[in-house]
Design a protein around this motif. Structure first.
Motif, PDB file in Angstrom:
ATOM      1  N   ILE A  97       0.673  -1.018   0.702  1.00  0.00           N
ATOM      2  CA  ILE A  97      -0.140  -0.134  -0.495  1.00  0.00           C
ATOM      3  C   ILE A  97       0.889   1.346  -0.360  1.00  0.00           C
ATOM      4  N   SER A  98       0.412   2.598  -0.677  1.00  0.00           N
ATOM      5  CA  SER A  98       1.344   3.632  -1.296  1.00  0.00           C
ATOM      6  C   SER A  98       0.028   4.414   0.020  1.00  0.00           C
ATOM      7  N   ARG A  99       0.958   5.380   0.982  1.00  0.00           N
ATOM      8  CA  ARG A  99      -0.011   6.437   1.524  1.00  0.00           C
ATOM      9  C   ARG A  99       0.548   7.326   1.105  1.00  0.00           C
ATOM     10  N   ILE A 100      -1.214   7.834   0.411  1.00  0.00           N
ATOM     11  CA  ILE A 100      -0.867   9.305  -0.397  1.00  0.00           C
ATOM     12  C   ILE A 100      -1.545  10.137   0.375  1.00  0.00           C
ATOM     13  N   LEU A 265     -12.360   1.364  -7.395  1.00  0.00           N
ATOM     14  CA  LEU A 265     -11.495  -0.175  -8.068  1.00  0.00           C
ATOM     15  C   LEU A 265     -11.759  -0.151  -8.868  1.00  0.00           C
ATOM     16  N   CYS A 266     -11.163  -0.513  -9.604  1.00  0.00           N
ATOM     17  CA  CYS A 266     -10.783   0.014 -11.935  1.00  0.00           C
ATOM     18  C   CYS A 266      -9.345  -0.600 -12.018  1.00  0.00           C
ATOM     19  N   ASN A 267      -9.955  -1.135 -13.607  1.00  0.00           N
ATOM     20  CA  ASN A 267      -8.974  -1.028 -14.672  1.00  0.00           C
ATOM     21  C   ASN A 267      -8.403  -0.261 -15.550  1.00  0.00           C
ATOM     22  N   ASN A 268      -7.173   0.356 -13.676  1.00  0.00           N
ATOM     23  CA  ASN A 268      -6.734   1.428 -14.366  1.00  0.00           C
ATOM     24  C   ASN A 268      -6.671   2.595 -15.761  1.00  0.00           C
ATOM     25  N   VAL A 269      -8.436   2.547 -15.515  1.00  0.00           N
ATOM     26  CA  VAL A 269      -8.788   3.847 -15.846  1.00  0.00           C
ATOM     27  C   VAL A 269      -8.083   5.436 -15.784  1.00  0.00           C
ATOM     28  N   LEU A 270      -8.289   6.214 -16.936  1.00  0.00           N
ATOM     29  CA  LEU A 270      -7.235   7.625 -17.112  1.00  0.00           C
ATOM     30  C   LEU A 270      -8.218   8.276 -15.523  1.00  0.00           C
ATOM     31  N   HIS A 271      -7.083   8.688 -15.183  1.00  0.00           N
ATOM     32  CA  HIS A 271      -8.107   9.410 -14.199  1.00  0.00           C
ATOM     33  C   HIS A 271      -7.229  10.884 -13.431  1.00  0.00           C
ATOM     34  N   CYS A 272      -7.713  12.276 -12.981  1.00  0.00           N
ATOM     35  CA  CYS A 272      -6.627  13.106 -12.538  1.00  0.00           C
ATOM     36  C   CYS A 272      -7.648  13.738 -11.564  1.00  0.00           C
ATOM     37  N   ARG A 273      -6.918  14.267 -10.490  1.00  0.00           N
ATOM     38  CA  ARG A 273      -7.208  15.467  -9.249  1.00  0.00           C
ATOM     39  C   ARG A 273      -7.384  16.500  -9.068  1.00  0.00           C
ATOM     40  N   THR A 274      -8.221  17.304  -8.113  1.00  0.00           N
ATOM     41  CA  THR A 274      -8.487  18.416  -8.576  1.00  0.00           C
ATOM     42  C   THR A 274      -6.911  18.979  -7.310  1.00  0.00           C
ATOM     43  N   THR A 275      -6.853  20.160  -7.402  1.00  0.00           N
ATOM     44  CA  THR A 275      -5.575  20.785  -6.090  1.00  0.00           C
ATOM     45  C   THR A 275      -6.515  20.530  -4.766  1.00  0.00           C
ATOM     46  N   PHE A 276      -6.421  20.190  -3.750  1.00  0.00           N
ATOM     47  CA  PHE A 276      -6.851  20.206  -2.045  1.00  0.00           C
ATOM     48  C   PHE A 276      -6.445  21.214  -1.279  1.00  0.00           C
ATOM     49  N   THR A 277      -7.274  21.371  -0.022  1.00  0.00           N
ATOM     50  CA  THR A 277      -6.600  21.455   1.109  1.00  0.00           C
ATOM     51  C   THR A 277      -6.542  21.503   2.048  1.00  0.00           C
ATOM     52  N   ASP A 278      -5.998  21.052   2.524  1.00  0.00           N
ATOM     53  CA  ASP A 278      -6.113  20.166   4.042  1.00  0.00           C
ATOM     54  C   ASP A 278      -6.578  20.883   4.644  1.00  0.00           C
ATOM     55  N   ARG A 279      -7.011  19.743   6.343  1.00  0.00           N
ATOM     56  CA  ARG A 279      -8.091  20.856   7.232  1.00  0.00           C
ATOM     57  C   ARG A 279      -6.274  20.959   7.853  1.00  0.00           C
ATOM     58  N   GLU A 280      -6.684  21.675   8.862  1.00  0.00           N
ATOM     59  CA  GLU A 280      -5.306  22.827   9.444  1.00  0.00           C
ATOM     60  C   GLU A 280      -5.181  21.442  11.089  1.00  0.00           C
ATOM     61  N   GLU A 281      -5.818  20.999  11.614  1.00  0.00           N
ATOM     62  CA  GLU A 281      -5.662  20.076  12.654  1.00  0.00           C
ATOM     63  C   GLU A 281      -4.265  19.126  12.309  1.00  0.00           C
ATOM     64  N   PRO A 282      -3.149  19.096  12.793  1.00  0.00           N
ATOM     65  CA  PRO A 282      -2.126  17.908  13.017  1.00  0.00           C
ATOM     66  C   PRO A 282      -2.880  16.400  12.806  1.00  0.00           C
ATOM     67  N   GLY A 283      -2.766  15.342  11.538  1.00  0.00           N
ATOM     68  CA  GLY A 283      -2.429  14.477  11.384  1.00  0.00           C
ATOM     69  C   GLY A 283      -3.665  13.904  11.275  1.00  0.00           C
ATOM     70  N   ARG A 284      -5.127  15.180  10.556  1.00  0.00           N
ATOM     71  CA  ARG A 284      -6.151  14.898   9.528  1.00  0.00           C
ATOM     72  C   ARG A 284      -5.590  15.163   8.527  1.00  0.00           C
ATOM     73  N   GLY A 285      -5.124  15.708   7.892  1.00  0.00           N
ATOM     74  CA  GLY A 285      -4.932  15.414   6.417  1.00  0.00           C
ATOM     75  C   GLY A 285      -5.605  14.543   5.757  1.00  0.00           C
ATOM     76  N   ARG A 286      -5.769  14.505   4.201  1.00  0.00           N
ATOM     77  CA  ARG A 286      -6.129  14.096   3.226  1.00  0.00           C
ATOM     78  C   ARG A 286      -5.097  12.990   2.752  1.00  0.00           C
ATOM     79  N   LEU A 287      -5.463  11.721   3.423  1.00  0.00           N
ATOM     80  CA  LEU A 287      -5.104  10.309   3.417  1.00  0.00           C
ATOM     81  C   LEU A 287      -6.184   9.706   2.350  1.00  0.00           C
ATOM     82  N   PHE A 288      -4.719   8.754   0.999  1.00  0.00           N
ATOM     83  CA  PHE A 288      -5.372   8.051   0.651  1.00  0.00           C
ATOM     84  C   PHE A 288      -4.884   6.841   0.441  1.00  0.00           C
ATOM     85  N   TYR A 289      -4.936   5.428   0.621  1.00  0.00           N
ATOM     86  CA  TYR A 289      -4.010   4.487   0.530  1.00  0.00           C
ATOM     87  C   TYR A 289      -4.315   3.651  -0.771  1.00  0.00           C
ATOM     88  N   ARG A 290      -3.386   3.492  -1.294  1.00  0.00           N
ATOM     89  CA  ARG A 290      -3.151   3.028  -3.223  1.00  0.00           C
ATOM     90  C   ARG A 290      -2.833   1.429  -3.185  1.00  0.00           C
TER      91      ARG A 290
END
Ligand SMILES: [Fe+2]
Length: 304
Positions: A97-100, A265-290
């Motif tokens: 798992i990559s922790r993004i 779950l996907c068969n490697n479709v094309l994808h993109c992501r918009t920019t984001f702003t994290d919450r300010e509390e430490p340890g509460r930022g956006r976290l995705f597993y890939r």
């Protein structure tokens, strides 16, 4: 060109008969990620066959608050749709798992140097398929992307099935579709300098029949730097068509913002992501597993 006109028309009819984009009521609720019901598995397969991907939601119970439990459930879910052979990645943990998440630009000593890669930032991530620069031995045929924590704002994904992209391009102009099937349509220069990943130069088509699966395989990136395209009019015209399509609101493109507990779950479709702003509390930022895999999600469909 991947196939003659009559075979293409037969494939096209089958593809379009399933519908375009996500099915209605698209979120597939998984009750026990350790043991999928036949119906849950079938819903996942049908969505992947139709849209190239499926959106699921895992139970949000007390256990799911620990990252170890989420990781275990994700690995188990993937295994049950046939995804067992993870593609190695230096930024991944032992479970594959990559922790993004957005990491500081100056990583602490000893930490993996993830900060040089845009996925590990809050910046916009342009359209691509995963591992488009990998040699065939590391081909990414599918991946899972799971939202542990969402951003304070932004971080939406847009997704488009590579099969549908090929269909739209070939319907528009077969000559342009053929240009992107050329074995040297794209060139990714190597990254063997100091601090580089050690990657060798890669040349390949955008669209090809994967010899291992018999299914259409798509490689694409919209980035403009560190990529070369075959220098001819048809390639340029084809890329312009793709760019216009990806900027449009075509119904085959899905916009989705994953909430905590949801994933795709996907068969490697094309994808993109918009920019984001994290919450300010430490340890509460956006976290995705890939998790990326060598296998394709088996949809029970005939290949080409
Ligand atoms: Fe990606």
């Amino acid at each position: 060109m991947l196939m003659d006109v009559s075979r293409y028309q037969a494939w096209r009819s089958r593809k379009l008969s399933r519908g375009t984009g996500l099915p209605p009521d698209p979120v597939i609720r998984i009750h026990n990620p350790g043991s999928l019901s036949a119906r849950e598995r079938q819903s996942l397969r049908e969505s992947v066959a139709r849209a190239g991907f499926a959106i699921y939601a895992l139970p949000q119970d007390a256990e799911s608050r620990t990252e170890a439990c989420i990781a275990e459930r994700l690995v188990s879910l993937c295994r049950q749709v046939g995804l067992t052979d993870a593609v190695s990645n230096p930024a991944a943990d032992d479970d594959g798992i990559s922790r993004i998440e957005a990491v500081p630009a100056t990583p602490v000593a000893g930490a993996r140097d993830r900060a040089r890669y845009i996925p590990y930032s809050s910046q916009r991530l342009n359209w691509h398929t995963d591992g488009y620069y990998y040699p065939d031995s590391r081909r990414v045929r599918s991946f899972a992307l799971h939202c542990v924590r969402d951003a304070g704002s932004g971080g939406d994904n847009r997704l488009l099935d590579g099969e549908m992209l090929y269909l739209l391009l070939r319907d528009h102009c077969p000559r342009l579709a053929a240009a992107l099937c050329h074995p040297e349509a794209m060139t990714i220069p190597g990254d063997r300098g100091a601090g580089g990943s050690g990657r060798a130069t890669f040349r390949g088509p955008v669209f090809e029949i994967d010899p291992l699966t018999g299914a259409l395989y798509t490689r694409y990136t919209r980035r403009r730097h560190h990529i070369g395209w075959r220098d001819d009019a048809a390639t340029r015209e084809a890329l312009a068509f793709l760019g216009e399509l990806l900027d449009s609101d075509h119904p085959a493109i899905t916009r989705w913002r994953l909430s905590p507990g949801e994933g795709l779950l996907c068969n490697n479709v094309l994808h993109c992501r918009t920019t984001f702003t994290d919450r300010e509390e430490p340890g509460r930022g956006r976290l995705f597993y890939r998790l990326r895999f060598h296998q394709r999600i088996d949809t029970g469909e005939a290949g080409w």
